[in-house]
Every structure is written in structure tokens, then in C-alpha cells.
Design a protein around this motif. Structure first.
Motif, short mmCIF file in Angstrom:
data_model
loop_
_atom_site.label_atom_id
_atom_site.label_comp_id
_atom_site.label_asym_id
_atom_site.label_seq_id
_atom_site.Cartn_x
_atom_site.Cartn_y
_atom_site.Cartn_z
N GLU A 68 4.47 3.25 -5.01
CA GLU A 68 5.50 4.14 -4.47
C GLU A 68 5.95 5.18 -5.49
N VAL A 69 6.12 4.76 -6.73
CA VAL A 69 6.53 5.68 -7.79
C VAL A 69 5.50 6.80 -7.94
N ALA A 70 4.23 6.42 -7.98
CA ALA A 70 3.15 7.41 -8.13
C ALA A 70 3.09 8.37 -6.94
N CYS A 71 3.12 7.82 -5.75
CA CYS A 71 3.00 8.66 -4.54
C CYS A 71 4.23 9.56 -4.36
N ASN A 88 -1.83 9.42 13.17
CA ASN A 88 -0.92 10.39 13.80
C ASN A 88 -1.04 11.79 13.21
N GLY A 89 -2.18 12.12 12.68
CA GLY A 89 -2.43 13.47 12.19
C GLY A 89 -2.07 13.68 10.74
N GLY A 90 -2.65 14.70 10.17
CA GLY A 90 -2.43 15.01 8.78
C GLY A 90 -3.59 14.53 7.92
N TRP A 91 -3.44 14.71 6.63
CA TRP A 91 -4.45 14.28 5.67
C TRP A 91 -3.81 13.27 4.72
N ARG A 92 -4.43 12.09 4.59
CA ARG A 92 -3.89 10.99 3.82
C ARG A 92 -4.60 10.88 2.47
N ILE A 93 -3.81 10.81 1.40
CA ILE A 93 -4.36 10.62 0.07
C ILE A 93 -3.82 9.29 -0.45
N SER A 94 -4.70 8.35 -0.67
CA SER A 94 -4.33 7.02 -1.12
C SER A 94 -3.89 7.01 -2.59
N TYR A 95 -3.08 6.04 -2.93
CA TYR A 95 -2.70 5.81 -4.33
C TYR A 95 -3.95 5.71 -5.19
N TYR A 96 -4.98 5.04 -4.68
CA TYR A 96 -6.20 4.83 -5.45
C TYR A 96 -6.97 6.13 -5.68
N PHE A 145 0.85 -1.19 0.00
CA PHE A 145 0.00 0.00 0.00
C PHE A 145 0.89 1.24 0.00
N ALA A 146 0.40 2.31 -0.59
CA ALA A 146 1.14 3.58 -0.58
C ALA A 146 0.15 4.74 -0.54
N ASN A 147 0.59 5.81 0.09
CA ASN A 147 -0.23 7.01 0.17
C ASN A 147 0.67 8.22 0.39
N VAL A 148 0.07 9.37 0.31
CA VAL A 148 0.75 10.64 0.57
C VAL A 148 0.10 11.26 1.79
N LYS A 149 0.92 11.81 2.69
CA LYS A 149 0.38 12.46 3.88
C LYS A 149 0.79 13.93 3.89
N ILE A 150 -0.20 14.81 4.05
CA ILE A 150 0.03 16.25 4.15
C ILE A 150 -0.16 16.64 5.61
N ARG A 151 0.87 17.31 6.16
CA ARG A 151 0.78 17.76 7.55
C ARG A 151 1.18 19.22 7.62
N PRO A 152 0.44 20.03 8.30
CA PRO A 152 -0.81 19.76 9.01
C PRO A 152 -1.98 19.67 8.02
N ALA A 153 -3.08 19.11 8.49
CA ALA A 153 -4.26 18.90 7.64
C ALA A 153 -5.12 20.16 7.62
#
Length: 156
Positions: free
Chosen positions: A131-134, A104-112, A77-85
Motif C-alpha cells: 500500500e505504501v508503494a502504490c 471495471n475498466g482502466g489500466w492496472r499496474i501491480s505492486y510487483y 495485494f495492492a495495485n494502481v489503477k489509471i482511468r481511462p486506459a
């Protein structure tokens, strides 16, 4: 100052920064001061534009990575996390129902969420592709828009 002038000025600033910190262009992390300047310059950029810039980079990265290859079979699985949300972009993501609250905080955007539904590798289980995409998506948000963002992954 228009966007083109701001980009030229920021490129000059980054070149000076890299020169004084002995960093190469391919191996750079923006320091907090530069991120603040980038964020300020891009404050009026439409979140839709930010989304499409990052998403297009992710799709292009996957297409280039998979050129003349078979799909890697290591699952994960892979995602991107933006902190702070918070901020204009994260607010826009929430309104569009893209992503969710990260562990643990932030906003998660999934690969999907990142890959278009019509893309041939959207449904992949391959950790490498995700991983390449994220990584490409996160790089655009960090370098071009000054956000605090990381790419995360884990094996299945």
C-alpha cells in the motif's frame, strides 16, 4: 514555457486553490480543471520519465517506511489503477507489457510491476508495504502529471 516555469506557475496555482478551498497541502485532491492544466503542461514529457519518477517515489516510500522496522505480517495485494486506459503514458505501459486491463475498466499496474526486481521487499506479501508503494506511485501520477489514478488494495 519550460518545465521549471510551468512547475512554479502550477505551485502558485495550487497554493491559491488550497487557500480558497481551505485545504492543507498534505490533504489535497486536485480538481479536474487543475488536472487538465497539469496534463497539458506535461503532454510532452517522455513516458519513461513519468515511469521512473513514480517508481522512484514508490521505492523511496517503502525504504522510508521500513527503516528500523520488521516486515508487517498482514498479507494482501495492492495495485494502481489509471482511468481511462488511454493516453501516451498508458500506451507506453502497454508497449512495455507493464500492467493489464483493470476490473471495471482502466489500466492496472501491480505492486510487483512497480518495485524493481532487485529490491529486498519486491517479493513481500505484506499489505502495508504494498500500500505504501502504490500510494506513493499514484500520488506522483496524480499530482505531478494530472492523471486520474487510484491506489487499490485487498487483504489475502
Amino acid at each position: 514555457m519550460d518545465i521549471g516555469s510551468a512547475e512554479k506557475w502550477l505551485n502558485k496555482l495550487m497554493n491559491q486553490y488550497n487557500k480558497h478551498t481551505n485545504q492543507t497541502e498534505g490533504n489535497q485532491m486536485l480538481n479536474e480543471d487543475v488536472k487538465k492544466v497539469v496534463k497539458f503542461v506535461n503532454a510532452k514529457v517522455d513516458p519513461t520519465q513519468i515511469w521512473h519518477d513514480a517508481k522512484d517515489a514508490a521505492v523511496q516510500a517503502v525504504d522510508e517506511y521500513m527503516k528500523d522496522k520488521e516486515e508487517p505480517m498482514y498479507c494482501g495485494f495492492a495495485n494502481v489503477k489509471i482511468r481511462p486506459a488511454r493516453g501516451k503514458f498508458v500506451s507506453w505501459l502497454k508497449k512495455q507489457e507493464i500492467g493489464d486491463v483493470a476490473y471495471n475498466g482502466g489500466w492496472r499496474i501491480s505492486y510487483y510491476d512497480i518495485m524493481p526486481k532487485s529490491h529486498q521487499y519486491r517479493g513481500t506479501q505484506s499489505l502495508d508495504i504494498k500500500e505504501v508503494a502504490c500510494d506513493a506511485f499514484a500520488k506522483v501520477l496524480e499530482v505531478q502529471y494530472g492523471m486520474n489514478v487510484i491506489s487499490e488494495s485487498r487483504a489475502d
